[in-house]
Design a protein around this motif. Structure first.
Motif, PDB file in Angstrom:
ATOM      1  N   ASN A   1      -7.605  42.301  52.090  1.00 45.21           N
ATOM      2  CA  ASN A   1      -8.957  42.592  52.587  1.00 45.21           C
ATOM      3  C   ASN A   1      -8.953  43.761  53.557  1.00 45.21           C
ATOM      4  N   THR A   2      -8.316  44.866  53.122  1.00 47.13           N
ATOM      5  CA  THR A   2      -8.179  46.045  53.970  1.00 47.13           C
ATOM      6  C   THR A   2      -9.300  47.047  53.705  1.00 47.13           C
ATOM      7  N   SER A   3      -9.414  48.054  54.565  1.00 50.24           N
ATOM      8  CA  SER A   3     -10.459  49.072  54.381  1.00 50.24           C
ATOM      9  C   SER A   3      -9.953  50.274  53.605  1.00 50.24           C
ATOM     10  N   VAL A   4      -8.613  50.483  53.585  1.00 55.29           N
ATOM     11  CA  VAL A   4      -7.997  51.588  52.841  1.00 55.29           C
ATOM     12  C   VAL A   4      -6.941  51.010  51.905  1.00 55.29           C
ATOM     13  N   ILE A   5      -7.050  51.313  50.615  1.00 59.62           N
ATOM     14  CA  ILE A   5      -6.069  50.839  49.639  1.00 59.62           C
ATOM     15  C   ILE A   5      -5.457  52.053  48.935  1.00 59.62           C
ATOM     16  N   ILE A   6      -4.151  52.166  49.029  1.00 63.62           N
ATOM     17  CA  ILE A   6      -3.415  53.275  48.414  1.00 63.62           C
ATOM     18  C   ILE A   6      -2.806  52.777  47.110  1.00 63.62           C
ATOM     19  N   MET A   7      -3.069  53.488  46.020  1.00 68.00           N
ATOM     20  CA  MET A   7      -2.512  53.133  44.713  1.00 68.00           C
ATOM     21  C   MET A   7      -1.626  54.277  44.236  1.00 68.00           C
ATOM     22  N   ASP A   8      -0.318  54.063  44.247  1.00 69.67           N
ATOM     23  CA  ASP A   8       0.656  55.091  43.886  1.00 69.67           C
ATOM     24  C   ASP A   8       1.085  54.886  42.436  1.00 69.67           C
ATOM     25  N   GLU A   9       0.575  55.723  41.526  1.00 73.12           N
ATOM     26  CA  GLU A   9       0.857  55.633  40.083  1.00 73.12           C
ATOM     27  C   GLU A   9       0.651  54.197  39.571  1.00 73.12           C
ATOM     28  N   PRO A  10      -0.531  53.604  39.777  1.00 69.25           N
ATOM     29  CA  PRO A  10      -0.712  52.186  39.456  1.00 69.25           C
ATOM     30  C   PRO A  10      -0.752  51.870  37.965  1.00 69.25           C
ATOM     31  N   THR A  11      -0.960  52.883  37.110  1.00 60.51           N
ATOM     32  CA  THR A  11      -1.140  52.592  35.674  1.00 60.51           C
ATOM     33  C   THR A  11       0.105  52.880  34.844  1.00 60.51           C
ATOM     34  N   ASP A  12       1.212  53.259  35.485  1.00 62.77           N
ATOM     35  CA  ASP A  12       2.399  53.689  34.741  1.00 62.77           C
ATOM     36  C   ASP A  12       2.898  52.650  33.742  1.00 62.77           C
ATOM     37  N   THR A  13       2.818  51.364  34.105  1.00 60.36           N
ATOM     38  CA  THR A  13       3.363  50.325  33.232  1.00 60.36           C
ATOM     39  C   THR A  13       2.269  49.522  32.523  1.00 60.36           C
ATOM     40  N   LEU A  14       1.005  49.937  32.672  1.00 56.59           N
ATOM     41  CA  LEU A  14      -0.100  49.144  32.141  1.00 56.59           C
ATOM     42  C   LEU A  14      -0.532  49.607  30.753  1.00 56.59           C
ATOM     43  N   THR A  15      -1.029  48.664  29.951  1.00 58.20           N
ATOM     44  CA  THR A  15      -1.624  49.001  28.660  1.00 58.20           C
ATOM     45  C   THR A  15      -3.013  49.598  28.896  1.00 58.20           C
ATOM     46  N   ASP A  16      -3.600  50.180  27.847  1.00 59.17           N
ATOM     47  CA  ASP A  16      -4.947  50.748  27.967  1.00 59.17           C
ATOM     48  C   ASP A  16      -5.955  49.687  28.414  1.00 59.17           C
ATOM     49  N   LYS A  17      -5.826  48.462  27.884  1.00 55.37           N
ATOM     50  CA  LYS A  17      -6.739  47.378  28.253  1.00 55.37           C
ATOM     51  C   LYS A  17      -6.592  47.033  29.735  1.00 55.37           C
ATOM     52  N   GLU A  18      -5.348  46.981  30.203  1.00 57.24           N
ATOM     53  CA  GLU A  18      -5.111  46.672  31.617  1.00 57.24           C
ATOM     54  C   GLU A  18      -5.618  47.791  32.525  1.00 57.24           C
ATOM     55  N   VAL A  19      -5.503  49.043  32.056  1.00 59.43           N
ATOM     56  CA  VAL A  19      -6.039  50.174  32.831  1.00 59.43           C
ATOM     57  C   VAL A  19      -7.557  50.045  32.966  1.00 59.43           C
ATOM     58  N   ASP A  20      -8.229  49.672  31.880  1.00 59.59           N
ATOM     59  CA  ASP A  20      -9.691  49.478  31.928  1.00 59.59           C
ATOM     60  C   ASP A  20     -10.067  48.397  32.945  1.00 59.59           C
ATOM     61  N   ILE A  21      -9.289  47.313  32.975  1.00 57.27           N
ATOM     62  CA  ILE A  21      -9.542  46.225  33.931  1.00 57.27           C
ATOM     63  C   ILE A  21      -9.339  46.723  35.358  1.00 57.27           C
ATOM     64  N   LEU A  22      -8.255  47.468  35.566  1.00 54.87           N
ATOM     65  CA  LEU A  22      -7.984  48.021  36.903  1.00 54.87           C
ATOM     66  C   LEU A  22      -9.134  48.924  37.350  1.00 54.87           C
ATOM     67  N   PHE A  23      -9.640  49.760  36.454  1.00 54.09           N
ATOM     68  CA  PHE A  23     -10.735  50.661  36.814  1.00 54.09           C
ATOM     69  C   PHE A  23     -12.002  49.886  37.155  1.00 54.09           C
ATOM     70  N   ASP A  24     -12.237  48.773  36.470  1.00 57.09           N
ATOM     71  CA  ASP A  24     -13.376  47.914  36.816  1.00 57.09           C
ATOM     72  C   ASP A  24     -13.226  47.361  38.233  1.00 57.09           C
ATOM     73  N   VAL A  25     -11.992  46.961  38.575  1.00 59.77           N
ATOM     74  CA  VAL A  25     -11.711  46.444  39.924  1.00 59.77           C
ATOM     75  C   VAL A  25     -11.918  47.548  40.965  1.00 59.77           C
ATOM     76  N   ILE A  26     -11.469  48.758  40.648  1.00 57.85           N
ATOM     77  CA  ILE A  26     -11.651  49.885  41.573  1.00 57.85           C
ATOM     78  C   ILE A  26     -13.136  50.145  41.814  1.00 57.85           C
ATOM     79  N   ARG A  27     -13.937  50.062  40.769  1.00 55.05           N
ATOM     80  CA  ARG A  27     -15.389  50.256  40.933  1.00 55.05           C
ATOM     81  C   ARG A  27     -15.994  49.169  41.821  1.00 55.05           C
ATOM     82  N   GLU A  28     -15.486  47.935  41.689  1.00 56.34           N
ATOM     83  CA  GLU A  28     -15.943  46.849  42.571  1.00 56.34           C
ATOM     84  C   GLU A  28     -15.571  47.149  44.023  1.00 56.34           C
TER      85      GLU A  28
END
Length: 504
Positions: free
Chosen positions: A160-187
């Motif tokens: 529950n922080t105010s700044v979240i750093i994501m360092d190459e977060p999609t390197d090991t993810l599938t396209d579907k998982e990347v889409d889910i991550l992007f939805d979370v980022i938008r939230e």
């Protein structure tokens, strides 16, 4: 325009022999995603490790919500509202998923006993938010690398922080998982979090980011709105030059065949036949799961051959192990350089010579001076950026790690070099260096089988292209014939035929 939450001013950091950051500034804004871009070694991860308390800065100051602060260590960063998802996963393998998520912040009762059921329940909520089916009671070493990445993301969300750093977060993810991550980022943006997004994938920057900050050689170059910049301009800012010729293809006039595969078949590939000329790059294209890597590993002796044959310089060969393949002049550079291509805890010199130690044998042990001299020759030849040959490989950038893996392979003097995803996980500037190196390899008479998921790379650097689908070759194109449309037509036709046969 979002309110400025974070400001880093005049940040400098030096390591022995290297000035990693030189008077850098960086901002992040409420409800926005700031892309932090630059070539490998530009200082991106160092800057974020200072922000997250892994490193201490030499000079400069950090302001959060207008107040100056010192970040003493990672826990102190968490306490002050800064979370980081590291490129190198920061999980404890023999602890469970929920224990990793709450590590250092364990929930306890008034009697100081662990609230295990509560932590499992909360971990499940976080994982459900990421739409991943992971049992919170499983140990980290019992789940896949992609799922471990999602656990790392869940851990950051739990803070529950105010700044979240994501360092190459999609390197090991599938396209579907990347889409889910992007939805979370938008939230998270809607919750007015400030996101720092480090990636070498420019397509993702335009999809999810609001602004970009570019570093080059440890220095601040520019901060721009994504809506006011294009890919070519970003590349120019990153590397200091335009990349009009991103793929420096070198045509070689060769007609001598050095390697041939006839009807190669095993559990992974079916009736594979092709030939390879000396000094030629044969590109292998296809969708994930097409059997491309499996073909490379079969040729290299990692997988047994059930039927068919391989002919190297006119002689039939079959390798029962990679050692036999190397001895006969076949070398394979894995797509997973960190797990299969390099020993990260060893130094640069030891990694370069690892597959060629016979060259340095003498009556009593190894000829260390010869090993050092030849390693230095390859360091210069391939332009491996490292302070010394004794630098541990894990401390190098991704592009330079890849160069070490290729140097190790070239030292075996291969007749055929198999490069599996040679530029995966490295930035656009380092890619150009790998392509230049590919031309050197061709000039020296080595033949290359290049497996790649990147269509521009396949089209830009291959002399001929083989298209694979479900373990079979579906087409072959010369450089002059090849287009992305023709390659995709082979693949799409096979997919349509497969679906049609299932329906009927």
């Amino acid at each position: 325009m979002g309110r400025e939450i974070l400001r880093m001013e005049n940040i400098s950091k030096s390591f022995p022999g290297v000035k990693a950051l030189d008077d850098v500034r960086f901002n992040a804004y409420e409800g926005e995603v700031m892309a932090l871009l630059g070539e490998n070694g530009a200082g991106k991860s160092t800057l974020m490790k200072i922000l997250s308390g892994v490193y201490t800065k030499d000079t400069g100051k950090i302001l959060l919500n207008g107040k100056e602060l010192e970040v003493l260590n990672p826990k102190d960063a968490f306490d002050k509202g800064i979370a980081i998802i590291h490129q190198e996963l920061n999980l404890v393998p023999n602890l469970t998923v929920y224990e990793n998520i709450f590590l250092g912040r364990e929930e306890t009762t008034t009697y100081k006993t662990l609230k295990k059921d509560y932590m499992i329940k909360e971990a499940k909520k976080l994982l459900d938010r990421l739409k991943v089916d992971i049992d919170p009671t499983l140990k980290i070493n019992e789940i896949s690398l992609a799922k471990q990445q999602m656990v790392e993301i869940a851990k950051a969300l739990s803070l529950n922080t105010s700044v979240i750093i994501m360092d190459e977060p999609t390197d090991t993810l599938t396209d579907k998982e990347v889409d889910i991550l992007f939805d979370v980022i938008r939230e998270l943006k809607a919750e007015k979090k400030a996101i720092v997004y480090i990636s070498h994938r420019l397509k993702e920057v335009f999809e999810i980011c609001d602004r970009v900050t570019v570093l080059r050689d440890g220095k601040f170059i520019d901060e721009r709105l994504v809506s006011e910049i294009d890919e070519e301009e970003i590349i120019k800012l990153m590397v200091g030059r335009t990349l009009d010729e991103q793929f420096p293809y070198l045509k070689t006039n060769t007609s001598e065949f050095v390697f041939e595969v006839k009807n190669l078949t095993n559990k992974y590939v079916k009736n594979i036949s092709f030939s390879l000329k000396r000094g030629e790059v044969l590109g292998i294209s296809g969708l994930v799961g097409a059997g491309r890597s499996e073909l490379g590993k079969t040729i290299f002796g990692l997988y047994p051959i059930d039927e068919g044959e391989m002919i190297l310089e006119g002689k039939k060969v079959e390798f029962k192990s990679p050692k036999e393949a190397i001895e006969n002049g076949i070398m394979y550079v894995s797509e997973d350089r960190k797990s299969e291509g390099l020993v990260l805890t060893m130094d640069v010199k030891s990694n370069i010579t690892l597959s060629s130690l016979d060259k340095f044998k003498r009556a009593l042990g190894l000829d260390k001076k010869k090993e050092e001299r030849i390693s230095e020759d390859y360091r210069k030849k391939i332009n491996i950026k490292t302070p010394t040959l004794t630098q541990k490989v894990k401390n190098l950038s991704g592009g330079n790690q890849q160069k070490v893996a290729i140097a190790k392979s070239l030292l075996t003097q291969p007749k055929v070099l198999i490069l599996d995803e040679p530029t995966r996980g490295i930035d656009v500037g380092a890619k150009r260096e790998i392509y230049d190196l590919l031309n050197v390899i061709k000039k020296e008479g080595h033949s290359v089988i290049m497996i790649s998921s990147e269509m521009p790379e396949i089209l830009g650097m291959s002399d001929r292209i083989i298209v694979m689908h479900e373990g079979k070759i579906k087409g072959e194109l010369t450089k002059e014939e090849a287009t992305s449309e023709k390659i995709m037509n082979y693949i799409i036709k096979e997919e349509e035929d497969r679906i049609e046969s299932k329906i009927s």
